[in-house]
Design an enzyme around this catalytic site. Structure first.
Site, mmCIF file in Angstrom:
data_model
loop_
_atom_site.group_PDB
_atom_site.id
_atom_site.type_symbol
_atom_site.label_atom_id
_atom_site.label_comp_id
_atom_site.label_asym_id
_atom_site.label_seq_id
_atom_site.Cartn_x
_atom_site.Cartn_y
_atom_site.Cartn_z
ATOM 1 N N ASP A 28 33.440 41.385 44.124
ATOM 2 C CA ASP A 28 33.268 42.090 42.823
ATOM 3 C C ASP A 28 31.872 41.827 42.415
ATOM 4 O O ASP A 28 31.185 42.736 41.826
ATOM 5 C CB ASP A 28 34.274 41.570 41.563
ATOM 6 C CG ASP A 28 35.505 42.216 41.892
ATOM 7 O OD1 ASP A 28 35.667 43.294 41.761
ATOM 8 O OD2 ASP A 28 36.690 41.502 42.091
ATOM 9 N N TYR A 63 40.635 44.792 36.446
ATOM 10 C CA TYR A 63 40.483 43.321 35.711
ATOM 11 C C TYR A 63 39.373 42.972 34.907
ATOM 12 O O TYR A 63 38.256 43.946 35.127
ATOM 13 C CB TYR A 63 40.318 42.518 37.308
ATOM 14 C CG TYR A 63 41.714 41.587 37.716
ATOM 15 C CD1 TYR A 63 42.515 40.939 36.619
ATOM 16 C CD2 TYR A 63 42.092 42.124 38.847
ATOM 17 C CE1 TYR A 63 43.607 40.418 37.410
ATOM 18 C CE2 TYR A 63 43.331 41.501 39.351
ATOM 19 C CZ TYR A 63 43.987 40.652 38.439
ATOM 20 O OH TYR A 63 45.163 39.884 39.018
#
Lengths: 696, 696
Positions: B315, B401
């Site tokens: 990420d 997320y």
């Protein structure tokens, strides 16, 4: 005495009357129990009351009454009364029925000693100061004025030279130039052994190498000293208010908060006890736990030199998290909008004593409960919901240490236990340049703080969906890699992993330890309550990562006495009255045989079923502390925590209906300036600096 | 666009001018960097700006200027500019000097792809919806209206069929009946591969077993749906105020708070960067860390079936914790008295963009800092001091997320990193009754959430007391039992234990893993700065217990690409510009060879000294997530935390001078009603219920 205000029966009885069977004894009940025993004891030897406490009703009796309160009699109130009787070895224990005003049983138990009370502890200092041999030893190491000698009396733990025949304490001595000095910066190097019955010193342990009193100034933390040395820094206040009041409701000792419902008990030993925890799941009252509490702890110190092996306090079993609990004060121990519960004990004469504000109950903002934003419109589509948590707390003082216990309830169904350790390190002197062999750290010149562990035992009595089906089970869950290596068609790229579930069938199998390598957790579950979506059983998962092993070795003194700490998880069938994993009476147990859990497990063994039945788990967790100067003279609170999280219990996030602080759908975001924004944003938050650099 | 307001150079330049060499690029500097590159590129192929970011000055250059700012020139401002150039494979990167307005270097790097920007992501959905083959596949599984198909584009990770030649994304598709539906409850079963340069779908991964679209109602969390279904519960507000203002001071981006002093940076990739953390220890400014930041994370999913092995987002390296950072809002994301910092990036044309309120800075009450009470007078002698903490936070969205990052400073010198995971589970469809083989959980009928891990890399560049002596070292500390069994004269009762310290000499030795069985910690220390009391080196101890192993297996795709996650601790010699442990460019790396840490360690190997020199540590921590219905449709925040604690750094508890909320000495307690009680108790806390049962 300020803390333990002696209350007249009439004034307080009223607040306790309507009572739940799990409510602690009221002051009038304590007095009543004492009077029943006094009538029994009228012709006997001199005695003192050690303990008067509630005997909780047998579980079946309690549940039967709750199921049909109109047709089944309310369980009678029963009390345990422990006496110290002159001339008797060990414990004299009576069980009385308060409802029927009669003695139910009477027993004398040898080989153990009753718990130490504050009353026991307070006498030792005075007597030690007057002992000629102690005075001589003090002179030898440079202490002349005995009023400057202070004493922390600990139970002797166990010393094979005396066993459990006599009620003994070891007196840890300290020098203070002034009574307002911190106690632990000038420890003395010898240890008197005190007989509580005879009220005298019977022996002194003197080390082979003497360590004269340090001449250094005391290391202090009291405001007078701080003001004279560094002065105080400026800290601006942070205020917390709840203009519309709190979200919890208490009816007697039944708490209701955000769907949770439970009973708040308290006793001399465990302190806070939470019972019959259930949750209102959209109108369906679902059971979670029958009972949760801390039931024991052991603090083994790691210096193998005599007599330091005796430093391994069982703070709950030998002193009591209730008996040592602090009266709390508003705006200090507790901030915000607080509800307090008092605690009631007995004094040596059987009169009720009260610790005001023993339990603090309040809520706190807990940051984000959940958030999601959409990257498509650069986070304009967004929901942000803040969390509120409910905290039930107590703080107890174990001579030098303070234990702050926080039972925390979360809106997502999580139950958290947080413990903060603060207070002062137990210390022993060291000579200048002395090699401490790694067993301790010189935290201040001449002051050696020994390595130690704090190992707690959490008793978990699950009742997951027991309103549907009474049986519960426990499984160990480990993250497991695919059995196939990379390249194998079943795991071509090597990324397969899943949970491996091992259901325990008997207490021997259940003796397990934390394994960080598999992210091990333990599930408490109802094998007959299957989640409609996941097809997995309704569970509460224990997530507990602070699980050091018991460092004292198998076969040694601590290992023998603290059988519960040999594993991080034990599971046994439920037995009425079986609560304390180091034994009902812990003082002066030899550990041969080990009391409590090892005893129970040996008794029931592999034959005992713990799968889909009424089970109780004991979880050991804690930390290993290698002291440093930063911990002295007063230790910054060290937190440790564990979580019980619902898994496959609910059909979805149970907190979706908590109002968001901000929510905007894509449709609303597209409507731009005319956006309908649902927002329960607080009106009090503000910018720290009114500068143009801060975007609104 | 609301979030990324395009700013004119003149209006914002003023706020950034005086700048520190570590300050992020200002909007005007971003524009300036772009203009330097544009002049270089004027005759070339079409291109887009991928990235314009600060190149931090070499450490020696920075320290030399800081040591003599009057005689040494301030380090010039330098920027890295990454371009996506039509017709070029891989990355085109320029390094420019803003101070000198010139290009310093220019390079084209093949075998990797530049980071994905929000701009890259936003195009995919539109193109995928129009692709005839995608439309055909949608029809096959029951989706007719393409405007109801939504797409989360992820970088392809790595797929051996295409390697790194083309800039590829995998498009995870979802059905939403309405645009305000939660996205992840109706995933589609096939995965288009999208070429970002050609802006078209080049392939579709179709599973052997098809999973038609679920007909079930979407599982939603938006207020309209909640209002229509369960409705919202009543939650009363908790307000936090600081009537006298905050305790922190910011000068430019230099923060000063309760003795701490540090620089707050921010960039596209790491998000918050904390540099030059030092502490005013009674007038002596002592260095602690040169730099702390999160530098990478990997989220491997555990379903081994094709193409799920490609679900293992980096990420930070592939998307950027800065680029994805949310604008925060007062009273929602942040409560209390807040100071915000904006973040500035570049758009595809090289124009500056601003994320307002990217970093939230505020304080919170943190419960007890320390407490001690004396049992002698029943806790009348007592000191209670409350803690205040400083929090610097950001929240970034990685498609489904949300990661909430909290850098927390404590008055006792502790630096804590807390991360909360929230947002929505990544999902894949499942057929009714389908066996999921344990690789995932059916969190909603037809919705399979795969097992996954979140493994973060924390970069720790220690500088413990580097103002005295520049060399630092790292040791692993394990609790170790006495080597002698119970009964041996050196360990008669078996209780001996102590810390075992293993100092790392080279990066090979330093590759170590967490061991719960020894309560393993790691010490960053200055071997030449010895604590006067304990005689141990000044240290910061890393206490991090949430350290699962990387579950994907050695030799597999994730193992190869995420070399940093193979161990919990890596230590290497400091090298200017070496920041990213999965490689500078992560997109479409094959992992053969592994980039970043494994590369660096192989290069320097056993010959490289890491003892008493300039060292950098990379710590992997995180969690393994086996989903449950409670995590859906929106996941309650799951917290995880680690501490950096001063040990043998200070001579005593550095927070003793925090004013107590309550303090009473024995002398004061004895003076009874005339007690002089030092008390900074807050005036706002109050009782929840005004009932007589609550003691004051």
């Amino acid at each position: 005495m300020h803390r333990l205000s002696q209350l007249a029966t009439q004034t307080t009885a009223a607040t306790i009357t309507a009572g739940h069977p799990l409510d602690p004894l009221s002051p009038s009940e304590i007095e009543h129990a004492a009077s029943i025993v006094k009538s029994q004891m009228r012709d006997s030897s001199p005695y003192r009351f050690n303990l008067i406490t509630l005997i909780e009703p047998p579980k079946a009796e309690l549940l039967a009454w709750e199921a049909s309160p109109s047709s089944v009699a309310k369980p009678p109130r029963r009390a345990e009364v422990v006496l110290v009787v002159r001339g008797k070895k060990g414990v004299t224990e009576g069980r009385v029925c308060l409802t029927g005003s009669k003695v139910l049983s009477w027993s004398e138990i040898e080989g153990v000693q009753p718990i130490l009370t504050v009353d026991d502890l307070q006498k030792v200092e005075e007597i030690v100061r007057q002992d000629p041999e102690v005075i001589k030893q003090c002179k030898l190491i440079g202490v002349d004025n005995m009023s400057q000698v202070y004493c922390d009396p600990w139970t002797i733990g166990y010393d094979e030279r005396w066993g459990a025949e006599r009620r003994l304490q070891q007196a840890f001595l300290y020098f203070r130039a002034h009574q307002d000095d911190s106690q632990y910066s000038h420890p003395l190097d010898f240890t008197p052994i005190y007989d509580a019955t005879e009220q005298k010193v019977i022996f002194i342990d003197i080390p082979p190498v003497r360590r004269p009193l340090s001449k250094l100034k005391n290391s202090n933390f009291n405001p007078q000293d701080i003001s004279k040395t560094t002065g105080y820094r400026d800290v601006k206040p942070i205020d917390v208010s709840q203009p519309e009041g709190v979200n919890f409701k208490m009816t007697g000792r039944i708490m209701e908060w955000q769907g949770f419902r439970f009973h708040v008990g308290f006793n001399y030993r465990e302190g806070i006890v939470l019972s019959q925890i259930s949750f209102n799941d959209h109108g369906n009252q679902r059971n979670m736990f029958h009972r949760l509490s801390l039931v024991e702890m052991v603090v083994p110190y790691g210096n193998p030199e005599h007599p330091h092996q005796r430093k391994h306090a069982f703070d709950l079993g030998e002193y009591g998290a209730g008996l040592m609990t602090n009266p709390l004060s508003l705006g200090c121990d507790c901030k915000g909008v607080i509800h307090y519960l008092d605690a009631h004990f007995s004094d040596a004469e059987g009169k009720p004593l009260t610790v005001p504000n023993a339990v603090c109950i309040h809520e706190e903002d807990n940051g984000l409960l959940f958030k999601h934003s959409d990257f498509r419109d650069e986070f304009q589509t967004s929901i942000v919901t803040r969390a509120t948590k409910l905290i039930l707390s107590q703080i107890f003082t174990a001579a030098n240490y303070e234990y702050c216990v926080y039972w925390i309830f979360h809106q997502d169904g999580t139950i958290q236990l947080e413990i903060k350790l603060t207070g002062i390190l137990n210390t022993f002197p060291c000579n200048p340049g002395e090699d401490l062999h790694g067993w301790g750290t010189e935290v201040y010149p001449g002051t050696n703080a020994h390595n130690h562990q704090h190992l707690f035992s959490l008793r978990i009595h699950p009742a997951i969906d027991s309103q549907l089906h009474p049986g519960n089970s426990v499984a160990m869950v480990d993250a497991e890699r695919s059995p196939f290596p990379p390249g194998h068609p079943e795991n071509l790229h090597g990324n397969g992993f899943r949970p491996k579930r091992t259901v325990f069938n008997n207490p021997i199998e259940a003796m397990t330890d934390y394994d960080g390598n598999t992210s091990r957790t333990w599930d408490f579950f109802n094998p007959k309550s299957i989640n409609q979506y996941s097809k997995k059983p309704a569970s509460y998962k224990l997530v507990s990562r602070e699980c050091p092993p018991l460092l004292p070795q198998p076969g040694g003194l601590v290992w023998n006495r603290a059988g519960f700490a040999r594993h991080h998880m034990h599971v046994v069938p439920y037995v009425d009255g079986q609560l304390y994993p180091a034994g009902r009476f812990v003082c002066q147990t030899s550990g041969k045989p080990s009391r409590g859990l090892p005893e129970w497990i040996e008794q029931c063994g592999e034959k005992a079923n713990i799968n889909d039945t009424d089970v109780v788990a004991y979880h050991t967790f804690g930390l290993t502390h290698f002291p440093a100067p930063e911990d002295f003279p007063l230790m910054p609170a060290e937190p440790m925590t564990l979580l019980l999280r619902p898994r496959n219990f609910f059909l979805q996030n149970p907190a979706l209906d908590v109002p968001p602080s901000h929510a905007r759908t894509t449709t609303e975001a597209q409507a731009a300036s005319g956006a309908k924004v649902v927002s329960l944003t607080d009106k009090v938050s503000q910018l720290a600096f009114n500068k143009s650099c801060c975007s609104k």
